[in-house]
Design an enzyme around this catalytic site. Structure first.
Site, PDB file in Angstrom:
ATOM      1  N   SER A 100       0.792  -1.227   0.000  1.00 55.48           N
ATOM      2  CA  SER A 100       0.000   0.000   0.000  1.00 55.48           C
ATOM      3  C   SER A 100       0.829   1.285   0.000  1.00 55.48           C
ATOM      4  CB  SER A 100      -0.950  -0.033   1.206  1.00 55.48           C
ATOM      5  OG  SER A 100      -1.984   0.907   1.062  1.00 55.48           O
ATOM      6  N   HIS A 133      -7.625  -5.747   0.646  1.00 58.24           N
ATOM      7  CA  HIS A 133      -6.425  -4.948   0.397  1.00 58.24           C
ATOM      8  C   HIS A 133      -5.250  -5.414   1.262  1.00 58.24           C
ATOM      9  CE1 HIS A 133      -4.013  -1.597  -0.848  1.00 58.24           C
ATOM     10  NE2 HIS A 133      -3.970  -1.077   0.370  1.00 58.24           N
ATOM     11  N   ASP A 182      -9.649  -7.087  -3.463  1.00 55.75           N
ATOM     12  CA  ASP A 182      -9.152  -5.713  -3.568  1.00 55.75           C
ATOM     13  C   ASP A 182      -9.317  -5.271  -5.010  1.00 55.75           C
ATOM     14  OD1 ASP A 182      -7.892  -3.295  -3.343  1.00 55.75           O
ATOM     15  OD2 ASP A 182      -5.906  -4.101  -2.891  1.00 55.75           O
TER      16      ASP A 182
END
Length: 296
Positions: A197, A275, A248
């Protein structure tokens, strides 16, 4: 007052008002009570020692995840590991001065306590997370038990590096010098970088400009992938494992489309995960991770 003293005095006072036969029964009963009080007091002291001097570790399983908390050692107990295997690893914490940061960055390190390490792994994290997540989910210990040196840092402004100011705004590519300096000061090169991320803003410039310092790259739906051109992706020869959760559907898919342009990559999809797929299914994540590392 010693355990049992108060109980003995109370029973002696009561015996003054009883018959001989009652006193005999009371004497037998008092002996049992006093022994129970003494044993109970000693057991309580043992529990206090274990609870206060040595913070116990806990292991709980939820959604097939294994979570750990390190145990604090005391003078009497000595160093204690999280599992039987943990006696074979060394756990440490520290801080490191990094170029471009106003304050030191916090890091956790776990490595085998004996023998040479196979390679060094640097674990970054997302915006809502910190190095503690890698500890709790068991990734740091999984790597150390497999013979790797695992270092997880708290990125600037996050976790226990909250006082450190990020070199650029979130969503912008940070200078490659940031992770270059981290690896230099922690003696990690050549390093495998795990980058979920938010950490993409740090790992992608490092990957692009410092390929010679990387052993491998493991992106997990990182941000900023659209800021690298197709030509730049094609020039990167570092072995890469692209990991994402099939639920995700936003950043996971966007990053996959862009990262698939890497010249030397493979893709691993974690079914039913979102995610933060490594948190949703740690068992699958750890299997994919160790299998990939064993092939380097």
């Amino acid at each position: 007052m010693a355990p049992g003293t108060y109980a003995a005095d109370s029973i002696t006072h009561l015996a003054l008002y009883m018959t001989s036969s009652q006193q005999i029964l009371l004497t037998l009963f008092s002996s049992v009570v006093i022994n129970i009080v003494i044993i109970g007091g000693s057991f309580r002291l043992l529990l206090l020692h274990q609870g206060e001097a040595c913070e116990p570790f806990w292991v709980s399983k939820s959604s097939r995840s294994l979570r750990h908390r390190p145990r604090r050692a005391c003078n009497n107990c000595g160093p204690i590991g999280l599992t039987r295997k943990m006696s074979q690893v060394e756990v440490s914490e520290g801080s490191v001065e990094v170029q471009g940061c106003t304050s030191p960055l916090f890091y956790r390190q776990i490595r085998p306590s004996s023998g040479d390490t196979k390679m060094s792994i640097l674990l970054l994290h997302g915006r809502s997370f910190s190095s503690e997540n890698w500890l709790n989910v068991g990734t740091l210990h999984t790597l150390a038990n497999a013979g790797y040196r695992a270092v997880a840092i708290d990125l600037p402004g996050l976790g226990r590096s909250s006082s450190a100011e990020a070199p650029v705004a979130v969503g912008e590519l940070a200078p490659a010098a940031f992770l270059t300096d981290v690896c230099k000061r922690l003696e990690l090169s050549p390093v495998v970088v795990i980058s979920p991320s938010l950490s993409g803003m740090y790992s992608l410039p490092f990957l692009l400009q410092q390929q010679h310092l990387l052993r491998a790259y493991i992106p997990i739906a990182p941000i900023c992938t659209e800021k690298i051109s197709a030509q730049q992706y094609h020039s990167i020869k570092v072995p890469s494992l692209i990991v994402y959760g099939d639920r995700d559907t936003s950043l996971g898919q966007v990053s996959l489309n862009n990262l698939s342009q890497l010249a030397n990559h493979s893709v691993a999809v974690i079914k039913g995960a979102g995610h933060a797929c490594y948190l949703d299914d740690p068992d699958t994540w750890h299997r994919l991770l160790t299998d990939f590392l064993s092939q380097l």
